[in-house]
Design an enzyme around this catalytic site. Structure first.
Site, PDB file in Angstrom:
ATOM      1  CD  GLU A  77      -2.663  -7.220   2.928  1.00  0.00           C
ATOM      2  OE1 GLU A  77      -2.052  -6.081   2.600  1.00  0.00           O
ATOM      3  OE2 GLU A  77      -3.201  -7.492   4.044  1.00  0.00           O
ATOM      4  CB  ALA A  93      -0.621  -0.105   1.175  1.00  0.00           C
ATOM      5  CD  GLU A 113       1.614  -5.331   5.700  1.00  0.00           C
ATOM      6  OE1 GLU A 113       2.306  -6.360   6.335  1.00  0.00           O
ATOM      7  OE2 GLU A 113       0.898  -5.552   4.919  1.00  0.00           O
ATOM      8  N   GLY A 150       0.395  -4.794   0.783  1.00  0.00           N
ATOM      9  CA  GLY A 150      -0.733  -5.041   0.098  1.00  0.00           C
ATOM     10  C   GLY A 150      -0.337  -5.888  -1.284  1.00  0.00           C
TER      11      GLY A 150
END
Ligand code: COA
Length: 258
Positions: free
Chosen positions: A112, A64, A132, A109
């Protein structure tokens, strides 16, 4: 306006390429929205039977967008997470299989996103991780849930608590990646497997995807009952008579998805 996600079609196979190489394809709100729109467009196309997702440059997706997240409030963080969850759920719920062709960094992300796909083909240069905790946050687009379901609870805990990166061979050993290819061979291998899937009975493949996806949320007897219903339903399709007829007539089947 140009999109951060390019869609190309080859027969029944579509390829989505995330295209923001200067920021290692980091998922800003705009990139996620473009990905969501691209998936929505594919969901409306019955003739698409398999999808490949990949990235431009040295990253699949490096996570992200940290610059965009830096000043987010709690409410904004929740909203951003919800957007990621919506888009990745749309991938998981797409009528046909999605292969992640992980060409490089698949972090946060990006990992993911790959986990929302049906399975992962990795370049030997791929690097996976959920870093993260290095940033003081947690995986927010499904990592705490999909990673343990994919690789088991202990391996997922180690990856998420340490935030460490692993290479393609380790991802293969954990069952995160299905196969590893030389960088130049990755897209060809993903396209060939996608084309192979696209030649099968599309309703059958779609039912199998749905059953495998939904089955984990049900006790085994209930999940098996869902399979029995879907198995019966397959016998009312033209594809079933074509597939079995072709076998008995010793010819290749031509499936219509009906
Ligand atoms: N969000 C926003 N920008 C990112 C990004 C991310 N997740 N990952 C990389 N970028 C940007 C960098 O800031 C840099 O931008 P700049 O050229 O304007 O400075 C550009 O992409 C290239 O990245 P760089 O760090 O210079 O490449 P590298 O090859 O030295 O390192 C990584 C590659 C992947 C190891 C490193 O970029 C990294 O650690 N990224 C963050 C990974 C992460 O924590 N992801 C989870 C986010 S929740």
């Amino acid at each position: 306006m140009t999109s951060f996600v390019e869609t190309t079609h080859d027969g029944h196979v579509s390829t989505l390429t995330i295209n923001r190489p200067d920021k290692l394809n980091a998922l800003s709100q705009e990139v996620l929205s473009d990905l969501g729109s691209a998936i929505e467009a594919l969901a409306a196309k019955d003739d698409i039977r398999a999808v490949v997702i990949t990235g431009t440059g040295k990253a699949f997706v490096a996570g992200a967008d940290i610059a965009a997240m830096k000043e987010m409030t709690e409410a904004e963080g929740r909203e951003f997470g919800a957007l990621g969850h919506r888009v990745f759920a749309a991938i998981e719920n797409l009528h046909c299989p999605v292969i992640a062709a992980v060409n490089g960094f698949a972090l946060g992300g990006g990992c993911e996103l790959a986990l929302a796909c049906d399975f992962i083909f990795a370049s030997s240069k791929a690097r996976f991780g959920q870093p993260e905790v290095n940033l003081g946050i947690i995986p927010g687009f499904g990592g705490t849930q999909r990673l343990p379901r994919r690789v088991g609870s202990a391996a997922a805990r180690e990856l998420i608590y340490t935030g460490k990166m692993i290479g393609a061979e380790e991802a293969l050993r954990l069952g995160l990646a299905n196969a590893v290819f030389e960088p130049d061979a990755l897209l060809g291998a993903a396209a060939a497997t996608a084309a192979d899937i696209a030649a099968k009975g599309p309703l059958a493949v779609a039912a199998a995807k749905r059953l495998i996806r939904d089955g984990v949320d049900h006790p085994l007897p209930d999940a098996n009952r869902l399979e029995q219903i879907a198995f019966g339903e397959a016998f009312k399709t033209d594809d079933q008579s074509e597939g079995m007829g072709a076998f008995l007539e010793k010819r290749a089947p031509t499936f219509k998805g009906a």
